[in-house]
Design an enzyme around this catalytic site. Sequence first.
Site, PDB file in Angstrom:
ATOM      1  N   SER A 175       0.780  -1.357  -0.289  1.00  0.00           N
ATOM      2  CA  SER A 175      -0.378  -0.373  -0.032  1.00  0.00           C
ATOM      3  C   SER A 175       0.630   1.180   0.452  1.00  0.00           C
ATOM      4  O   SER A 175       2.237   1.542   0.616  1.00  0.00           O
ATOM      5  CB  SER A 175      -0.906   0.659   1.648  1.00  0.00           C
ATOM      6  OG  SER A 175      -0.730   1.297   1.756  1.00  0.00           O
ATOM      7  N   TYR A 188      -2.140  -0.944  10.752  1.00  0.00           N
ATOM      8  CA  TYR A 188      -2.465  -1.400   8.631  1.00  0.00           C
ATOM      9  C   TYR A 188      -0.843  -1.030   8.219  1.00  0.00           C
ATOM     10  O   TYR A 188      -0.705  -1.656   7.671  1.00  0.00           O
ATOM     11  CB  TYR A 188      -3.553  -0.960   9.037  1.00  0.00           C
ATOM     12  CG  TYR A 188      -4.057  -0.740   6.256  1.00  0.00           C
ATOM     13  CD1 TYR A 188      -4.483  -1.925   6.357  1.00  0.00           C
ATOM     14  CD2 TYR A 188      -2.927   0.381   6.130  1.00  0.00           C
ATOM     15  CE1 TYR A 188      -4.494  -2.383   4.760  1.00  0.00           C
ATOM     16  CE2 TYR A 188      -3.175  -0.020   4.824  1.00  0.00           C
ATOM     17  CZ  TYR A 188      -4.322  -1.109   3.787  1.00  0.00           C
ATOM     18  OH  TYR A 188      -4.116  -1.129   2.801  1.00  0.00           O
TER      19      TYR A 188
END
Length: 283
Positions: A175, A188
């Site tokens: 990401s 995350y």
Amino acid sequence: MPARIMPAQKQEHQPGRESEMQPQPDYEPKYPGVGRLKDKVAIITGGDSGIGRAVAVAMAREGAKIAIVYLEEHHDADETLRSVEKEKSRGIKFAGDVGDEAFCREAVNKVVKEFGRVDILVNDAGEQHEVHDLSELSAEQIERTFRTNVFSFFFMTKAAVPHMRQGSSIINTTSITAYQGHQTLLDYSATKGAISTMTYSLAKVLVRKGIRVNAVAPGPIWTPLIPASFDPEHVAEHGAATPMKRPGQPNEVAPCYVFLASEDASYMTGQVLHVNGGTIVHA
């Protein structure tokens, strides 16, 4: 204040359901297939919806047989398989927790029993939970996020590699948060940093077997994880802060996975492709 791009909406259950999103994400491939993955077998975790669904359909269009692994979103998984079959390919599905190593081994073994081989592994399953203060971040949440986002990548890779041959490909979903951090997605973003580093290391480990390992680092993409993670106002502004001023669609990310899985990327391993609407990222 960023502009509102999408309708405000909220889902209470992770990882979210594509069938409940408005508008529906665009997942169908934009171009005809040319057989780049003909007769390959691909396993895609998180393949029921979002980026995983788009990858499944795009790879099916290029000739691959598809196995999707997902948690419990059976309606979305069935829709993905219908789309795979529309591409005149075969698809199978397995529901379970990828944070459980035994389930990962079982899923891979069933794929091999059904299709006889594994050529492509896409580690895409993930979860994220907002916290607005460090004191809110519990040990249970940290462990759960790492188990889904990182442990599962190791578990699936360990199970799949013995069945892979020279020319096979592993593609991990990291990401933009791995490179920029995120104020409310602390655990995350840490998992995504781990995935990027794991990709670099696995590429070194598996190159001698002729297995390539790469990653894709999406920016803000319109997937079920967004309304399942953020408040409605945040969802409405999703992607507005990018240079392109909008979120990406899953079918704008999926071609990266097809490319990395194909012979077009035969000289690439240990690399990360950034699909983020124009944000400049220096790895």
